[in-house]
Design a protein around this motif. Structure first.
Motif, PDB file in Angstrom:
ATOM      1  N   ILE A  51       3.746   7.548  -0.147  1.00  0.00           N
ATOM      2  CA  ILE A  51       4.181   8.382  -1.269  1.00  0.00           C
ATOM      3  C   ILE A  51       3.004   8.895  -2.096  1.00  0.00           C
ATOM      4  O   ILE A  51       3.210   9.528  -3.133  1.00  0.00           O
ATOM      5  N   ALA A  52       1.774   8.652  -1.639  1.00  0.00           N
ATOM      6  CA  ALA A  52       0.614   9.100  -2.401  1.00  0.00           C
ATOM      7  C   ALA A  52      -0.553   9.356  -1.465  1.00  0.00           C
ATOM      8  O   ALA A  52      -0.657   8.747  -0.389  1.00  0.00           O
ATOM      9  N   ILE A  53      -1.429  10.244  -1.901  1.00  0.00           N
ATOM     10  CA  ILE A  53      -2.644  10.540  -1.150  1.00  0.00           C
ATOM     11  C   ILE A  53      -3.706  11.000  -2.140  1.00  0.00           C
ATOM     12  O   ILE A  53      -3.405  11.665  -3.130  1.00  0.00           O
ATOM     13  N   GLN A  54      -4.956  10.603  -1.901  1.00  0.00           N
ATOM     14  CA  GLN A  54      -6.046  11.034  -2.764  1.00  0.00           C
ATOM     15  C   GLN A  54      -6.444  12.465  -2.436  1.00  0.00           C
ATOM     16  O   GLN A  54      -6.348  12.919  -1.294  1.00  0.00           O
ATOM     17  N   GLU A  55      -6.926  13.159  -3.449  1.00  0.00           N
ATOM     18  CA  GLU A  55      -7.198  14.590  -3.304  1.00  0.00           C
ATOM     19  C   GLU A  55      -8.199  14.891  -2.204  1.00  0.00           C
ATOM     20  O   GLU A  55      -8.033  15.845  -1.448  1.00  0.00           O
ATOM     21  N   PHE A  56      -9.244  14.061  -2.087  1.00  0.00           N
ATOM     22  CA  PHE A  56     -10.267  14.374  -1.092  1.00  0.00           C
ATOM     23  C   PHE A  56      -9.766  14.174   0.332  1.00  0.00           C
ATOM     24  O   PHE A  56     -10.401  14.633   1.278  1.00  0.00           O
ATOM     25  N   LYS A  91       0.858  -1.190   0.000  1.00  0.00           N
ATOM     26  CA  LYS A  91       0.000   0.000   0.000  1.00  0.00           C
ATOM     27  C   LYS A  91       0.891   1.235   0.000  1.00  0.00           C
ATOM     28  O   LYS A  91       1.695   1.424   0.918  1.00  0.00           O
ATOM     29  N   LEU A  92       0.729   2.057  -1.024  1.00  0.00           N
ATOM     30  CA  LEU A  92       1.594   3.224  -1.212  1.00  0.00           C
ATOM     31  C   LEU A  92       0.983   4.503  -0.679  1.00  0.00           C
ATOM     32  O   LEU A  92       1.684   5.504  -0.538  1.00  0.00           O
ATOM     33  N   GLU A  93      -0.323   4.496  -0.413  1.00  0.00           N
ATOM     34  CA  GLU A  93      -0.995   5.735  -0.029  1.00  0.00           C
ATOM     35  C   GLU A  93      -1.286   5.776   1.467  1.00  0.00           C
ATOM     36  O   GLU A  93      -1.216   4.758   2.165  1.00  0.00           O
ATOM     37  N   THR A  94      -1.626   6.950   1.919  1.00  0.00           N
ATOM     38  CA  THR A  94      -2.138   7.129   3.273  1.00  0.00           C
ATOM     39  C   THR A  94      -3.566   7.632   3.190  1.00  0.00           C
ATOM     40  O   THR A  94      -3.934   8.346   2.257  1.00  0.00           O
ATOM     41  N   PHE A  95      -4.372   7.252   4.157  1.00  0.00           N
ATOM     42  CA  PHE A  95      -5.713   7.800   4.316  1.00  0.00           C
ATOM     43  C   PHE A  95      -5.733   8.785   5.484  1.00  0.00           C
ATOM     44  O   PHE A  95      -6.790   9.163   5.964  1.00  0.00           O
ATOM     45  N   SER A  96      -4.523   9.157   5.947  1.00  0.00           N
ATOM     46  CA  SER A  96      -4.371  10.087   7.072  1.00  0.00           C
ATOM     47  C   SER A  96      -5.092   9.581   8.314  1.00  0.00           C
ATOM     48  O   SER A  96      -5.745  10.339   9.035  1.00  0.00           O
TER      49      SER A  96
END
Length: 268
Positions: free
Chosen positions: A189-194, A107-112
């Motif tokens: 290293i990634a996060i969605q805009e919303f 998993k490369l993204e965070t959902f904070s």
């Protein structure tokens, strides 16, 4: 590495956003035609459990897995089309030689959000730890999948799955294989805009937002629903604490880490 961007034909603005993002990274990508849930419903009827937007998203990700399975590549990266990358993301998307053996999913993204990770990193690459993900960490915006897992995912019928794609991949209670090894990159290293901006600042509309609004409207309608809405923050805090206590029976408190990484405003 094969980099796939899931994109609806009706969302050229999101595709242009990702084209600029990959251009800044100096990397190519391949577009995967996203599937509209409304089209799927028209062909085969409503999904038994999921709204049209979530249904289409699930089917689109499984189609991307099919592309990886058919490519003959050992790994493939799948992205949604509203992502923002960290400055060093290209290092991890050029190839997969940094992924430890025996891993199925990264998993490369965070959902904070706060989640539970293994105490010891499986590897550390250029300042980023790769730690086994031990608890729910939602978000299906950016991940790397092995060919062997892609084959299994590609074979699934989306109508037989009753959870969204991120729950299927990143919630231990819903994994297709309880023995699969999933690593979380920290910092991500990634996060969605919303998740990066406030609702007023979001520029890229989501196809599954109507599903989210409908679920919220159903959940918080009527007297009981309004009471549920008024107490949501307190109940969420209590649930997080209970989950933390249950999982720290076997894991140290230090294993809980915030997976977020600071991202600046977009360059475009």
């Amino acid at each position: 590495m094969l980099c796939l961007v899931v994109n609806l034909a009706a969302a050229p603005d999101r595709l242009a956003h990702m084209a600029r993002a990959f251009a800044r990274l100096g990397l190519p990508f391949e577009r995967v035609d996203g599937l509209l849930g409304s089209d799927l419903v028209a062909r085969s009827g409503p999904h038994p459990r999921l709204g049209p937007g979530t249904y289409g998203c699930l089917a689109s990700h499984l189609a991307a897995c099919r592309r990886i399975a058919e490519s003959g590549e050992p790994w493939g990266a799948i992205f949604e089309d509203d992502l923002h990358f960290s400055a060093d993301a290209a290092r991890f998307l050029r190839d997969a030689d940094w992924i430890p053996a025996g891993v199925d999913l990264v998993k490369l993204e965070t959902f904070s959000t706060v989640t539970c990770l293994a105490r010891v990193a499986a590897a550390t690459v250029d300042g980023h730890d790769l730690k086994r993900l031990l608890a729910k960490h939602l978000g299906g915006g950016a991940y790397i999948v092995s060919a062997r897992l892609a084959v299994r995912l590609a074979a699934l019928d989306p109508r037989g799955i009753d959870v969204p794609i991120d729950t299927l991949l990143f919630n231990p209670r819903h994994l297709i294989d309880p023995n699969m090894v999933t690593l979380q990159m920290v910092p991500a290293i990634a996060i969605q805009e919303f998740k990066l901006f406030t609702p007023a600042e979001v520029r890229l509309a989501s196809a599954i937002e109507p599903d989210r609004r409908e679920r919220r409207a159903e959940r918080y309608s009527g007297l009981l629903g309004r009471l549920r809405g008024a107490t949501k923050s307190s109940r969420d805090a209590l649930k997080r604490k209970i989950r933390e206590i249950r999982q720290t029976i076997e894991l140290r408190r230090e294993d809980w880490e915030r997976t977020t990484v600071p991202f600046g405003p977009p360059a475009d």
